[in-house]
Design a protein around this motif. Structure first.
Motif, mmCIF file in Angstrom:
data_model
loop_
_atom_site.group_PDB
_atom_site.id
_atom_site.type_symbol
_atom_site.label_atom_id
_atom_site.label_comp_id
_atom_site.label_asym_id
_atom_site.label_seq_id
_atom_site.Cartn_x
_atom_site.Cartn_y
_atom_site.Cartn_z
ATOM 1 N N SER A 25 81.076 -65.754 -50.085
ATOM 2 C CA SER A 25 82.008 -66.084 -48.927
ATOM 3 C C SER A 25 81.683 -65.546 -47.606
ATOM 4 C CB SER A 25 83.340 -65.718 -49.473
ATOM 5 O OG SER A 25 84.095 -65.748 -48.168
ATOM 6 N N ILE A 26 81.078 -64.290 -47.675
ATOM 7 C CA ILE A 26 80.630 -63.890 -46.367
ATOM 8 C C ILE A 26 79.218 -64.505 -45.532
ATOM 9 C CG2 ILE A 26 79.099 -61.782 -45.239
ATOM 10 C CD1 ILE A 26 81.294 -60.129 -47.427
ATOM 11 N N ARG A 27 78.445 -64.907 -46.595
ATOM 12 C CA ARG A 27 77.355 -65.969 -45.925
ATOM 13 C C ARG A 27 77.640 -67.269 -45.578
ATOM 14 N NH1 ARG A 27 75.543 -65.047 -51.081
ATOM 15 N NH2 ARG A 27 73.887 -63.072 -51.479
ATOM 16 N N GLU A 28 78.724 -67.665 -46.190
ATOM 17 C CA GLU A 28 79.303 -69.195 -45.568
ATOM 18 C C GLU A 28 80.162 -68.869 -44.212
ATOM 19 O OE1 GLU A 28 81.721 -70.456 -48.728
ATOM 20 O OE2 GLU A 28 80.174 -71.201 -50.141
ATOM 21 N N ARG A 29 80.658 -67.840 -44.165
ATOM 22 C CA ARG A 29 81.290 -67.667 -42.918
ATOM 23 C C ARG A 29 80.553 -67.092 -41.642
ATOM 24 N NH1 ARG A 29 86.533 -63.612 -44.264
ATOM 25 N NH2 ARG A 29 87.332 -65.180 -45.929
ATOM 26 N N ALA A 30 79.505 -66.712 -42.200
ATOM 27 C CA ALA A 30 78.213 -66.103 -41.109
ATOM 28 C C ALA A 30 77.536 -67.453 -40.782
ATOM 29 C CB ALA A 30 76.929 -65.133 -41.764
ATOM 30 N N LEU A 31 77.258 -68.324 -41.621
ATOM 31 C CA LEU A 31 76.585 -69.554 -41.250
ATOM 32 C C LEU A 31 77.326 -70.543 -40.336
ATOM 33 C CD1 LEU A 31 74.349 -71.462 -41.547
ATOM 34 C CD2 LEU A 31 75.188 -72.376 -43.653
ATOM 35 N N ASP A 41 76.338 -59.711 -33.996
ATOM 36 C CA ASP A 41 77.306 -58.541 -33.591
ATOM 37 C C ASP A 41 78.607 -59.185 -33.801
ATOM 38 O OD1 ASP A 41 75.250 -56.775 -33.506
ATOM 39 O OD2 ASP A 41 75.098 -57.061 -31.422
ATOM 40 N N ALA A 42 78.933 -60.174 -32.960
ATOM 41 C CA ALA A 42 80.290 -60.955 -33.105
ATOM 42 C C ALA A 42 80.509 -61.398 -34.356
ATOM 43 C CB ALA A 42 80.403 -61.930 -31.865
ATOM 44 N N ALA A 43 79.854 -62.171 -34.944
ATOM 45 C CA ALA A 43 79.965 -62.639 -36.468
ATOM 46 C C ALA A 43 80.265 -61.588 -37.271
ATOM 47 C CB ALA A 43 78.899 -63.440 -36.911
ATOM 48 N N SER A 44 79.642 -60.292 -37.400
ATOM 49 C CA SER A 44 79.588 -59.174 -38.237
ATOM 50 C C SER A 44 80.994 -58.640 -38.071
ATOM 51 C CB SER A 44 78.800 -58.216 -37.965
ATOM 52 O OG SER A 44 78.898 -57.263 -38.923
ATOM 53 N N VAL A 75 75.069 -60.654 -42.984
ATOM 54 C CA VAL A 75 75.107 -61.579 -41.617
ATOM 55 C C VAL A 75 73.725 -61.471 -40.966
ATOM 56 C CG1 VAL A 75 75.978 -61.591 -39.365
ATOM 57 C CG2 VAL A 75 77.545 -61.357 -41.187
ATOM 58 N N ASP A 76 73.026 -60.561 -41.033
ATOM 59 C CA ASP A 76 71.711 -60.473 -40.547
ATOM 60 C C ASP A 76 70.650 -61.410 -41.200
ATOM 61 O OD1 ASP A 76 72.344 -58.791 -38.553
ATOM 62 O OD2 ASP A 76 71.694 -56.998 -39.463
ATOM 63 N N ALA A 77 70.794 -61.403 -42.390
ATOM 64 C CA ALA A 77 69.863 -62.224 -43.547
ATOM 65 C C ALA A 77 70.097 -63.619 -42.780
ATOM 66 C CB ALA A 77 70.129 -61.900 -44.930
#
Length: 90
Positions: A25-31, A41-44, A75-77
């Protein structure tokens, strides 16, 4: 009187399913945030805030779950992987 459905049985091979679900879920939100033009930074910060809202102090009064700690590396990945794809495009 005991009923079969009252006994919780957990499969040992799926012990980390909860963690995997939130990491995905975190990876999908980051994408999604990357595609919307957010910086890492803002996404994290936005993802961490959303998780804190979803799991308020009633769920974790003193310590955050493990997946919240892993937000920034995930998020960085995603951002580094997507950045490489965009640089390779003509």
């Amino acid at each position: 009187m005991a009923f079969d459905w009252m006994t919780v049985s957990r499969r040992p091979d799926r012990a980390g399913a909860f963690q995997e679900q939130f990491e995905r879920s975190i990876r999908e939100r980051a994408l999604l945030l990357f595609n919307l033009g957010y910086g890492a930074d803002a996404a994290s910060d936005r993802i961490t805030s959303a998780l804190k809202w979803e799991f308020d102090s009633a769920v974790w009064p003193k310590t955050a779950p493990g997946f919240v700690v892993n937000v920034r590396p995930l998020v960085d990945a995603v951002f580094s992987r997507q950045g490489r794809r965009h640089r390779q495009a003509p």
